[in-house]
Motif scaffolding. Structure first.
Motif, PDB file in Angstrom:
ATOM      1  N   GLU A 138      10.331  10.252   8.758  1.00 30.38           N
ATOM      2  CA  GLU A 138       9.379   9.516   9.133  1.00 30.38           C
ATOM      3  C   GLU A 138       8.144   9.715   8.066  1.00 30.38           C
ATOM      4  N   GLY A 139       8.141  10.974   7.080  1.00 27.87           N
ATOM      5  CA  GLY A 139       7.211  11.050   6.288  1.00 27.87           C
ATOM      6  C   GLY A 139       7.611  10.048   5.075  1.00 27.87           C
ATOM      7  N   THR A 140       8.930  10.216   4.652  1.00 31.07           N
ATOM      8  CA  THR A 140       9.167   9.677   3.576  1.00 31.07           C
ATOM      9  C   THR A 140       9.303   7.949   4.054  1.00 31.07           C
ATOM     10  N   ASN A 141       9.575   7.700   5.003  1.00 28.59           N
ATOM     11  CA  ASN A 141       9.763   6.198   5.669  1.00 28.59           C
ATOM     12  C   ASN A 141       8.266   5.600   5.351  1.00 28.59           C
ATOM     13  N   SER A 142       7.334   6.368   6.057  1.00 28.67           N
ATOM     14  CA  SER A 142       5.970   5.856   6.127  1.00 28.67           C
ATOM     15  C   SER A 142       5.469   5.607   4.651  1.00 28.67           C
ATOM     16  N   MET A 143       5.925   6.503   3.546  1.00 27.85           N
ATOM     17  CA  MET A 143       5.255   6.306   2.265  1.00 27.85           C
ATOM     18  C   MET A 143       6.013   5.280   1.685  1.00 27.85           C
ATOM     19  N   MET A 144       7.253   4.940   1.609  1.00 23.96           N
ATOM     20  CA  MET A 144       7.956   3.867   1.362  1.00 23.96           C
ATOM     21  C   MET A 144       7.436   2.588   1.942  1.00 23.96           C
ATOM     22  N   SER A 145       7.224   2.469   3.234  1.00 21.34           N
ATOM     23  CA  SER A 145       6.803   1.297   3.700  1.00 21.34           C
ATOM     24  C   SER A 145       5.255   0.915   3.111  1.00 21.34           C
ATOM     25  N   ASP A 146       4.293   1.990   2.806  1.00 23.49           N
ATOM     26  CA  ASP A 146       3.107   1.676   2.239  1.00 23.49           C
ATOM     27  C   ASP A 146       3.377   1.230   0.898  1.00 23.49           C
ATOM     28  N   PHE A 147       4.016   1.890  -0.018  1.00 21.40           N
ATOM     29  CA  PHE A 147       4.455   1.409  -1.179  1.00 21.40           C
ATOM     30  C   PHE A 147       4.887  -0.010  -1.405  1.00 21.40           C
ATOM     31  N   ILE A 148       5.891  -0.232  -0.264  1.00 12.60           N
ATOM     32  CA  ILE A 148       6.415  -1.705  -0.391  1.00 12.60           C
ATOM     33  C   ILE A 148       5.415  -2.864  -0.063  1.00 12.60           C
ATOM     34  N   ALA A 149       4.671  -2.469   0.930  1.00 11.52           N
ATOM     35  CA  ALA A 149       3.504  -3.354   1.343  1.00 11.52           C
ATOM     36  C   ALA A 149       2.594  -3.828   0.149  1.00 11.52           C
ATOM     37  N   GLU A 150       2.022  -2.648  -0.328  1.00 12.45           N
ATOM     38  CA  GLU A 150       1.258  -2.988  -1.523  1.00 12.45           C
ATOM     39  C   GLU A 150       1.871  -3.508  -2.613  1.00 12.45           C
ATOM     40  N   GLN A 151       2.954  -3.308  -2.948  1.00 11.80           N
ATOM     41  CA  GLN A 151       3.808  -3.839  -4.186  1.00 11.80           C
ATOM     42  C   GLN A 151       4.070  -5.356  -3.989  1.00 11.80           C
ATOM     43  N   GLU A 152       4.470  -5.397  -2.653  1.00 18.50           N
ATOM     44  CA  GLU A 152       4.706  -6.907  -2.420  1.00 18.50           C
ATOM     45  C   GLU A 152       3.452  -7.986  -2.766  1.00 18.50           C
ATOM     46  N   LYS A 153       2.523  -7.198  -2.167  1.00 18.65           N
ATOM     47  CA  LYS A 153       0.859  -8.098  -2.386  1.00 18.65           C
ATOM     48  C   LYS A 153       0.532  -8.221  -3.854  1.00 18.65           C
ATOM     49  N   THR A 154       0.890  -7.315  -4.633  1.00 17.22           N
ATOM     50  CA  THR A 154       0.673  -7.077  -6.261  1.00 17.22           C
ATOM     51  C   THR A 154       1.297  -8.174  -6.868  1.00 17.22           C
ATOM     52  N   ASN A 155       2.778  -8.207  -6.254  1.00 18.28           N
ATOM     53  CA  ASN A 155       3.757  -9.340  -6.721  1.00 18.28           C
ATOM     54  C   ASN A 155       3.185 -10.687  -6.563  1.00 18.28           C
ATOM     55  N   TRP A 156       2.953 -10.844  -5.250  1.00 13.47           N
ATOM     56  CA  TRP A 156       2.166 -12.393  -4.839  1.00 13.47           C
ATOM     57  C   TRP A 156       1.315 -12.598  -5.733  1.00 13.47           C
ATOM     58  N   MET A 157       0.145 -11.636  -5.833  1.00 12.65           N
ATOM     59  CA  MET A 157      -0.880 -11.851  -6.767  1.00 12.65           C
ATOM     60  C   MET A 157      -0.709 -12.380  -8.230  1.00 12.65           C
ATOM     61  N   LEU A 158       0.352 -11.381  -8.849  1.00 12.35           N
ATOM     62  CA  LEU A 158       0.713 -11.579  -9.994  1.00 12.35           C
ATOM     63  C   LEU A 158       1.474 -13.026 -10.422  1.00 12.35           C
ATOM     64  N   LYS A 159       2.241 -13.365  -9.199  1.00 13.23           N
ATOM     65  CA  LYS A 159       3.013 -14.477  -9.528  1.00 13.23           C
ATOM     66  C   LYS A 159       1.887 -15.808  -9.592  1.00 13.23           C
ATOM     67  N   ALA A 160       0.897 -15.608  -8.526  1.00 13.74           N
ATOM     68  CA  ALA A 160      -0.012 -16.552  -8.528  1.00 13.74           C
ATOM     69  C   ALA A 160      -0.658 -16.959  -9.656  1.00 13.74           C
ATOM     70  N   TRP A 161      -1.186 -15.895 -10.453  1.00 17.60           N
ATOM     71  CA  TRP A 161      -1.733 -15.811 -11.654  1.00 17.60           C
ATOM     72  C   TRP A 161      -0.829 -16.649 -12.672  1.00 17.60           C
ATOM     73  N   MET A 162       0.411 -16.166 -12.606  1.00 16.03           N
ATOM     74  CA  MET A 162       1.324 -16.691 -13.722  1.00 16.03           C
ATOM     75  C   MET A 162       1.428 -18.185 -13.521  1.00 16.03           C
ATOM     76  N   GLU A 163       1.117 -18.712 -12.302  1.00 18.47           N
ATOM     77  CA  GLU A 163       1.291 -20.386 -12.089  1.00 18.47           C
ATOM     78  C   GLU A 163      -0.172 -20.984 -12.524  1.00 18.47           C
ATOM     79  N   GLU A 164      -1.263 -20.279 -12.773  1.00 17.93           N
ATOM     80  CA  GLU A 164      -2.559 -20.809 -13.207  1.00 17.93           C
ATOM     81  C   GLU A 164      -2.430 -21.753 -14.265  1.00 17.93           C
ATOM     82  N   GLU A 165      -3.257 -22.804 -13.790  1.00 15.24           N
ATOM     83  CA  GLU A 165      -3.152 -23.773 -15.147  1.00 15.24           C
ATOM     84  C   GLU A 165      -4.058 -23.378 -16.174  1.00 15.24           C
ATOM     85  N   ILE A 166      -3.682 -23.453 -17.471  1.00 10.43           N
ATOM     86  CA  ILE A 166      -4.476 -23.062 -18.383  1.00 10.43           C
ATOM     87  C   ILE A 166      -5.412 -24.181 -18.964  1.00 10.43           C
TER      88      ILE A 166
END
Length: 159
Positions: free
Chosen positions: A131-159
């Motif tokens: 559970e210790g490793t599991n919890s850590m990985m779950s937290d990392f994954i959730a944070e990085q998925e959100k960062t991925n979404w935000m960066l993808k949104a930035w890439m689609e921004e019109e200039i």
């Protein structure tokens, strides 16, 4: 079945240590890439991206420490040399990147690989009720998925 001091099977814990050391190596390359992006970014988005890259490298520095401490908790030794990091990393090394889109693309590619590695660890940790490793990985994954979404949104921004 022989267990380690925290009650997990020794053989499977050793396999997790290996996977965590691979993740550690990749995070070290990711961290250094982010530092380089932070230092070298140019252009009209400099102020926003300079701060964002600092936020990301500070976060990755914390994660590096958590991964290394988990390796120790499982009875292993964290990798700690640049040669180990380079030989175990799957990430592209970003050198002299100063353009905003190229920088974000490097981060997105890196996050995709980190997420793949984390999901492998998550599955293996789940198999042995770590559970210790599991919890850590779950937290990392959730944070990085959100960062991925935000960066993808930035890439689609019109200039």
């Amino acid at each position: 079945m022989k267990t380690n001091s925290i009650g997990l099977p020794i053989k499977e814990s050793e396999e997790l240590v290996n996977e965590l050391n691979i993740l550690l190596s990749n995070f070290q390359v990711y961290y250094q890439n982010l530092r380089g992006l932070h230092w070298n970014i140019r252009g009209k988005r400099f102020f926003d991206l300079h701060l964002k890259f600092e936020e990301l490298y500070n976060d990755s520095q914390l994660k590096i420490d958590l991964i290394a401490e988990r390796v120790l908790t499982l009875g292993g030794t964290p990798l700690h040399t640049f040669s180990d990091y380079i030989s175990n990393s799957k990430l592209k090394v970003g050198k002299n990147i100063s353009k905003d889109v190229e920088a974000i693309e490097l981060i997105l590619e890196s996050l995709q690989i980190l997420l793949q590695l984390e999901r492998i660890i998550l599955a293996k940790a789940s198999d042995i009720n770590d559970e210790g490793t599991n919890s850590m990985m779950s937290d990392f994954i959730a944070e990085q998925e959100k960062t991925n979404w935000m960066l993808k949104a930035w890439m689609e921004e019109e200039i």
